[in-house]
Write a protein that holds these residues in place. Structure first.
Motif, PDB file in Angstrom:
ATOM      1  N   THR A 294      31.524 -45.661 -30.058  1.00 13.68           N
ATOM      2  CA  THR A 294      30.678 -46.552 -29.264  1.00 13.68           C
ATOM      3  C   THR A 294      30.592 -47.955 -29.845  1.00 13.68           C
ATOM      4  OG1 THR A 294      28.617 -46.079 -30.454  1.00 13.68           O
ATOM      5  CG2 THR A 294      29.220 -44.589 -28.627  1.00 13.68           C
ATOM      6  N   GLY A 295      30.970 -48.130 -31.104  1.00 10.33           N
ATOM      7  CA  GLY A 295      30.810 -49.414 -31.769  1.00 10.33           C
ATOM      8  C   GLY A 295      29.469 -49.563 -32.461  1.00 10.33           C
ATOM      9  N   TYR A 296      28.608 -48.551 -32.362  1.00 13.12           N
ATOM     10  CA  TYR A 296      27.341 -48.531 -33.086  1.00 13.12           C
ATOM     11  C   TYR A 296      27.456 -47.468 -34.176  1.00 13.12           C
ATOM     12  CZ  TYR A 296      25.463 -51.646 -29.592  1.00 13.12           C
ATOM     13  OH  TYR A 296      25.258 -52.740 -28.786  1.00 13.12           O
ATOM     14  N   PRO A 297      27.589 -47.909 -35.443  1.00 15.20           N
ATOM     15  CA  PRO A 297      27.952 -46.995 -36.528  1.00 15.20           C
ATOM     16  C   PRO A 297      27.056 -45.775 -36.682  1.00 15.20           C
ATOM     17  CG  PRO A 297      28.291 -49.244 -37.230  1.00 15.20           C
ATOM     18  CD  PRO A 297      27.613 -49.326 -35.890  1.00 15.20           C
ATOM     19  N   MET A 298      25.752 -45.933 -36.532  1.00 16.08           N
ATOM     20  CA  MET A 298      24.898 -44.756 -36.727  1.00 16.08           C
ATOM     21  C   MET A 298      25.181 -43.698 -35.664  1.00 16.08           C
ATOM     22  SD  MET A 298      20.785 -44.393 -37.026  1.00 16.08           S
ATOM     23  CE  MET A 298      20.040 -42.773 -37.243  1.00 16.08           C
ATOM     24  N   VAL A 299      25.337 -44.126 -34.422  1.00 14.86           N
ATOM     25  CA  VAL A 299      25.663 -43.192 -33.350  1.00 14.86           C
ATOM     26  C   VAL A 299      27.012 -42.537 -33.613  1.00 14.86           C
ATOM     27  CG1 VAL A 299      26.167 -42.979 -30.879  1.00 14.86           C
ATOM     28  CG2 VAL A 299      24.298 -44.464 -31.657  1.00 14.86           C
ATOM     29  N   ASP A 300      27.995 -43.328 -33.980  1.00 16.40           N
ATOM     30  CA  ASP A 300      29.345 -42.804 -34.184  1.00 16.40           C
ATOM     31  C   ASP A 300      29.420 -41.870 -35.383  1.00 16.40           C
ATOM     32  OD1 ASP A 300      30.074 -44.282 -32.009  1.00 16.40           O
ATOM     33  OD2 ASP A 300      30.915 -45.947 -33.159  1.00 16.40           O
ATOM     34  N   ALA A 301      28.711 -42.206 -36.462  1.00 13.23           N
ATOM     35  CA  ALA A 301      28.699 -41.332 -37.640  1.00 13.23           C
ATOM     36  C   ALA A 301      28.117 -39.972 -37.285  1.00 13.23           C
ATOM     37  CB  ALA A 301      27.898 -41.980 -38.765  1.00 13.23           C
ATOM     38  N   ALA A 302      27.043 -39.984 -36.503  1.00 11.88           N
ATOM     39  CA  ALA A 302      26.395 -38.726 -36.117  1.00 11.88           C
ATOM     40  C   ALA A 302      27.315 -37.875 -35.254  1.00 11.88           C
ATOM     41  CB  ALA A 302      25.097 -39.026 -35.376  1.00 11.88           C
ATOM     42  N   MET A 303      27.995 -38.500 -34.311  1.00  9.41           N
ATOM     43  CA  MET A 303      28.881 -37.734 -33.434  1.00  9.41           C
ATOM     44  C   MET A 303      30.078 -37.181 -34.200  1.00  9.41           C
ATOM     45  SD  MET A 303      27.181 -37.703 -30.713  1.00  9.41           S
ATOM     46  CE  MET A 303      28.377 -36.853 -29.669  1.00  9.41           C
ATOM     47  N   ARG A 304      30.526 -37.899 -35.202  1.00 15.19           N
ATOM     48  CA  ARG A 304      31.635 -37.373 -36.011  1.00 15.19           C
ATOM     49  C   ARG A 304      31.152 -36.303 -36.980  1.00 15.19           C
ATOM     50  NH1 ARG A 304      35.548 -42.544 -37.290  1.00 15.19           N
ATOM     51  NH2 ARG A 304      34.961 -43.786 -35.467  1.00 15.19           N
ATOM     52  N   GLN A 305      29.909 -36.403 -37.433  1.00 13.76           N
ATOM     53  CA  GLN A 305      29.345 -35.298 -38.209  1.00 13.76           C
ATOM     54  C   GLN A 305      29.325 -34.028 -37.375  1.00 13.76           C
ATOM     55  OE1 GLN A 305      25.134 -35.490 -39.241  1.00 13.76           O
ATOM     56  NE2 GLN A 305      25.432 -34.096 -40.975  1.00 13.76           N
ATOM     57  N   LEU A 306      28.907 -34.152 -36.127  1.00 17.14           N
ATOM     58  CA  LEU A 306      28.886 -33.000 -35.232  1.00 17.14           C
ATOM     59  C   LEU A 306      30.263 -32.375 -35.101  1.00 17.14           C
ATOM     60  CD1 LEU A 306      27.540 -31.190 -33.086  1.00 17.14           C
ATOM     61  CD2 LEU A 306      27.951 -33.016 -31.418  1.00 17.14           C
ATOM     62  N   SER A 307      31.281 -33.195 -34.926  1.00 24.57           N
ATOM     63  CA  SER A 307      32.642 -32.685 -34.787  1.00 24.57           C
ATOM     64  C   SER A 307      33.141 -32.035 -36.070  1.00 24.57           C
ATOM     65  CB  SER A 307      33.568 -33.840 -34.389  1.00 24.57           C
ATOM     66  OG  SER A 307      34.897 -33.405 -34.270  1.00 24.57           O
ATOM     67  N   ARG A 308      32.788 -32.618 -37.208  1.00 23.86           N
ATOM     68  CA  ARG A 308      33.288 -32.114 -38.488  1.00 23.86           C
ATOM     69  C   ARG A 308      32.566 -30.861 -38.958  1.00 23.86           C
ATOM     70  NH1 ARG A 308      32.917 -35.736 -43.925  1.00 23.86           N
ATOM     71  NH2 ARG A 308      33.935 -37.263 -42.553  1.00 23.86           N
ATOM     72  N   GLU A 309      31.253 -30.798 -38.727  1.00 29.31           N
ATOM     73  CA  GLU A 309      30.444 -29.733 -39.314  1.00 29.31           C
ATOM     74  C   GLU A 309      29.876 -28.746 -38.299  1.00 29.31           C
ATOM     75  OE1 GLU A 309      27.409 -31.625 -41.628  1.00 29.31           O
ATOM     76  OE2 GLU A 309      28.840 -32.882 -42.726  1.00 29.31           O
ATOM     77  N   GLY A 310      29.921 -29.090 -37.005  1.00 28.56           N
ATOM     78  CA  GLY A 310      29.247 -28.243 -36.024  1.00 28.56           C
ATOM     79  C   GLY A 310      27.744 -28.286 -36.177  1.00 28.56           C
ATOM     80  N   TRP A 311      27.267 -29.356 -36.761  1.00 32.05           N
ATOM     81  CA  TRP A 311      25.844 -29.529 -37.066  1.00 32.05           C
ATOM     82  C   TRP A 311      25.559 -31.019 -37.123  1.00 32.05           C
ATOM     83  CZ3 TRP A 311      22.666 -31.644 -40.864  1.00 32.05           C
ATOM     84  CH2 TRP A 311      21.350 -31.162 -40.926  1.00 32.05           C
TER      85      TRP A 311
END
Length: 439
Positions: A294-311
């Motif tokens: 999205t270009g907003y780092p906090m949002v993007d970090a969270a969504m990639r955490q979800l993909s990486r950890e399932g959490w």
């Protein structure tokens, strides 16, 4: 056994173990396995949990019988083959669980439904003094919840007698799980609970929103699958510290959403309180949110955490959901389904009702509040440590720019390979406010 995959503090197993013979049964429900609610992460965690439960039962002279098909059909076969006279099951709040319970009542055996197995307080046991079948606001619910006398923690059974019967754990496939998915099972869950109750919970009030510190219990998957009992967890945590009291409030929030869904089953897919939203349809914006671009780092970090950890960290869930529903103005159901697709701890009541709370269509008394991702990032990830953990392209950006990398010199920003913002926050806020004013 359904969502109570443990031997400790299990009212269902405790009651059934009083009989001369006991058949611990788990049915891999084809209706759930074939639905969108079953994902690779939950399949992996479930396999761990069933394997661990079987080992614990074997230590007690028993075993876990696992069948696959329609739960009522499989229970009926065992009732017929072994002349079973009693069936014990944990109560649950979904429509699917209710239909299963109704069908079990038709088998002609004594059916015992145990209310206090999945929740600390049974979902519809508390009602407002002024009338109504459930609480629509959390604070008065919590006040009453605190006064309820909870059952005592039950010991794990000793020896169990289980007749010879077929039913081995089938292979559960639902794709490739997230690479950093946590392990499941009661053994792991109890280790986490012990450590959390001993040390972690006491700092919870101060640190639970600090994204980089990750100072949360990570017990939500274990509560969802019932590898840890919420009653025992509350007992172990206690209320002696401010952190313990804050954590207890979060466990009450879990019960609160169960009672809302129990009273209004349709709110799993329909607005609990409609705002008559005419949600935008933008596949490109949804894809950017889903993929962490999205270009907003906090949002993007969270969504990639979800993909990486399932959490995902709870604060991050709040911010990403607000960004989808109120900044991008996309339907909460799309976001809820993406969480269903990946979250290992995805509980129908808590996932759907939390999404509705954030979208302003649920029980939030401030339905139009918007969680600004920049303000949230500066408050809960001031130096960008959380962002850098999940966005390697920003790992070398200094803290002054890490949450707004587009403020770097143009060539420097382009070299990062990180996207520009998909939306201007002020324009998005105005769009959302105007949409809600029209209703």
């Amino acid at each position: 056994m359904t969502r109570d995959l443990r031997v400790h503090d299990n009212p269902v197993l405790h009651a059934a173990s009083a009989a001369d013979r006991c058949v611990p049964l788990f049915v891999v429900d084809d209706a759930i396995v074939s639905s969108s609610f079953f994902n690779a992460n939950r399949a992996s965690f479930l396999t761990d949990s069933l394997t661990d439960l079987d080992a614990s039962l074997r230590e007690r002279g028993s075993r876990l019988v696992v069948r696959r098909g329609k739960p009522v059909d499989e229970v009926a076969r065992i009732v017929r083959d072994l002349d079973v006279t009693e069936v014990h099951v944990a109560a649950d709040v979904s429509n699917h669980a209710r239909r299963r319970e109704e069908a079990l009542r038709e088998l002609g055996v004594d059916l015992h439904v145990h209310d206090a197995s999945i929740n600390a307080v049974p979902p519809l046991s508390l009602t407002p003094s002024g009338g109504g079948d459930h609480f629509a606001i959390f604070t008065p619910y919590f006040r009453k919840w605190e006064t309820v006398h909870r059952r005592g923690v039950l010991r794990a059974p000793g020896r169990l007698s289980t007749p010879e019967i077929s039913g081995d754990l089938p292979e559960l496939h639902a794709g490739t799980p997230s690479p950093d998915l946590a392990a499941g099972g009661e053994t792991t869950g109890r280790e986490l609970m012990t450590s959390w109750a001993r040390t972690g919970v006491h700092d919870y009030a101060d640190l639970h929103d600090a994204l980089a510190d990750d100072a949360t219990s990570h017990l939500s998957p274990h509560l969802h699958f019932g590898t840890v009992s919420v009653t025992e967890l509350l007992d172990r945590v206690g209320t002696a510290s401010e952190g313990a009291r804050a954590y207890t409030r979060q466990l009450a929030w879990r019960d609160f959403h169960h009672q809302v869904l129990a009273a209004r089953p349709s709110s799993a897919t329909r607005d609990y309180r409609t705002r008559d939203d005419r949600w935008r349809r933008s596949e490109s914006d949804f894809a950017a949110w889903r993929d962490g671009r999205t270009g907003y780092p906090m949002v993007d970090a969270a969504m990639r955490q979800l993909s990486r950890e399932g959490w995902m960290h709870n604060r991050a869930r709040l911010v990403t959901a607000s960004f989808l529903c109120k900044t991008l103005y996309l339907d909460w159901r799309r976001g809820a389904q993406h969480f269903v697709d990946l979250l290992v701890d995805c509980d129908l009541a808590n996932n759907q009702m939390n999404w509705q709370w954030v979208a302003g269509t649920g029980t939030d008394t401030r339905p139009n509040r918007v969680h600004n991702p920049l303000a949230q990032a500066k408050r809960y990830d001031a130096d960008g440590a959380y962002v850098k953990r999940y966005l390697p392209e920003l790992a070398e950006v200094d803290p002054a720019h890490v949450h707004e990398p587009w403020t770097l010199p143009e060539e420097e920003f382009k070299a990062l390979g990180y996207p520009a913002p998909v939306v201007d926050l002020r324009e998005a806020a105005d769009r959302f406010a105007a949409a809600r004013r029209k209703r």
